[in-house]
Motif scaffolding. Sequence first.
Motif, PDB file in Angstrom:
ATOM      1  N   LEU A  74       0.876  -1.163   0.000  1.00  0.00           N
ATOM      2  CA  LEU A  74       0.000   0.000   0.000  1.00  0.00           C
ATOM      3  C   LEU A  74       0.916   1.216   0.000  1.00  0.00           C
ATOM      4  N   SER A  75       0.705   2.111  -0.945  1.00  0.00           N
ATOM      5  CA  SER A  75       1.610   3.262  -1.035  1.00  0.00           C
ATOM      6  C   SER A  75       0.917   4.555  -0.648  1.00  0.00           C
ATOM      7  N   HIS A  76       1.658   5.355   0.107  1.00  0.00           N
ATOM      8  CA  HIS A  76       1.180   6.667   0.536  1.00  0.00           C
ATOM      9  C   HIS A  76       2.221   7.692   0.122  1.00  0.00           C
ATOM     10  N   ASN A  77       1.816   8.654  -0.696  1.00  0.00           N
ATOM     11  CA  ASN A  77       2.753   9.664  -1.197  1.00  0.00           C
ATOM     12  C   ASN A  77       2.700  10.924  -0.338  1.00  0.00           C
ATOM     13  N   VAL A  78       3.856  11.524  -0.143  1.00  0.00           N
ATOM     14  CA  VAL A  78       3.962  12.736   0.671  1.00  0.00           C
ATOM     15  C   VAL A  78       4.727  13.804  -0.108  1.00  0.00           C
ATOM     16  N   ARG A 131       1.391  13.311  -9.922  1.00  0.00           N
ATOM     17  CA  ARG A 131       0.446  14.318  -9.430  1.00  0.00           C
ATOM     18  C   ARG A 131      -0.979  13.891  -9.744  1.00  0.00           C
ATOM     19  N   ILE A 132      -1.928  14.492  -9.043  1.00  0.00           N
ATOM     20  CA  ILE A 132      -3.357  14.250  -9.278  1.00  0.00           C
ATOM     21  C   ILE A 132      -3.940  15.538  -9.834  1.00  0.00           C
ATOM     22  N   ASP A 134      -7.025  18.233 -10.998  1.00  0.00           N
ATOM     23  CA  ASP A 134      -8.241  18.660 -10.294  1.00  0.00           C
ATOM     24  C   ASP A 134      -9.388  17.684 -10.528  1.00  0.00           C
ATOM     25  N   ALA A 135      -9.374  16.992 -11.676  1.00  0.00           N
ATOM     26  CA  ALA A 135     -10.441  16.034 -11.979  1.00  0.00           C
ATOM     27  C   ALA A 135     -10.183  14.670 -11.345  1.00  0.00           C
ATOM     28  N   GLY A 136      -9.070  14.548 -10.587  1.00  0.00           N
ATOM     29  CA  GLY A 136      -8.798  13.291  -9.887  1.00  0.00           C
ATOM     30  C   GLY A 136      -7.995  12.296 -10.693  1.00  0.00           C
ATOM     31  N   GLU A 137      -7.559  12.698 -11.895  1.00  0.00           N
ATOM     32  CA  GLU A 137      -6.789  11.783 -12.725  1.00  0.00           C
ATOM     33  C   GLU A 137      -5.331  11.794 -12.289  1.00  0.00           C
ATOM     34  N   VAL A 138      -4.717  10.602 -12.277  1.00  0.00           N
ATOM     35  CA  VAL A 138      -3.306  10.508 -11.909  1.00  0.00           C
ATOM     36  C   VAL A 138      -2.434  10.680 -13.137  1.00  0.00           C
ATOM     37  N   VAL A 139      -1.406  11.517 -13.023  1.00  0.00           N
ATOM     38  CA  VAL A 139      -0.425  11.704 -14.097  1.00  0.00           C
ATOM     39  C   VAL A 139       0.927  11.246 -13.555  1.00  0.00           C
TER      40      VAL A 139
END
Lengths: 141, 141
Positions: A74-78, A131-132, A134-139
């Motif tokens: 499980l990954s959590h980005n900071v 990055r995410i 504003d529409a919630g898409e991951v790039v």
Amino acid sequence: MDQQLHFITLATPDLETARRFYRDGLGWDATLEVDGEIIFYQVAPGLLLGLFDADKFAEDLGGGAAPGISGITLSHNVGSPEEVHRTTNAMASAGANVLKPQQGLFGGIFHAHVRDPNGVVWEIAHNPGWRITDAGEVVLG
Amino acid sequence: MDQQLHFITLATPDLETARRFYRDGLGWDATLEVDGEIIFYQVAPGLLLGLFDADKFAEDLGGGAAPGISGITLSHNVGSPEEVHRTTNAMASAGANVLKPQQGLFGGIFHAHVRDPNGVVWEIAHNPGWRITDAGEVVLG
């Protein structure tokens, strides 16, 4: 720690068979594919599922940790390398074991791996290429 | 099939220890707790992480499937019992094995379990007590 996962990563014994199932069987579109290594699919707003070649998955966790690998992370980005360090320390204080201390990788990524008291492996990461929108898409990249 | 997961469920050998880590250690708030059974945490918009007592996890997959249990399920929710059937069949056609055919549970839930070619267990479910609000929050029960 924010109540948010960013990646779920599965150790994948046969990447090509998995790719056929997810792409051709389920009709899913990959966010990114690295041939012979990993395929990412977005599976919720801001969340990627990673299918990671099992040998490379084991290497990524530091090799020596292989006997205890659970087959999932499980990954959590900071937001910074310092925050990777702080979050990893906070998890250790809460009862997790550090499998691989913080280290830098290609592309300016810093990450660490810890095993929580439930036996689940977490990656805590700072990744400047992720990055995410504003529409919630991951790039990625 | 929509490119969306709704639940990620981990077989949890010691639920109370896991609860202390996630709640007291990470500071996370549970969406729902069923004492001695399962704890749900929202970890992305519309997505719950379930910590499911390991024995009950095995029961839920039909008991007989226990030797092959991977310790994780990926859940995909659909709109009707008929759609559970259609999606399960589509996954089987794409190379998955049906571990537990569609069946009804408490609360009007219908679900089935399949194992994909990557060895990962999926739950395909219709759950009338589950919904996602416009803000992306998951409501259960």
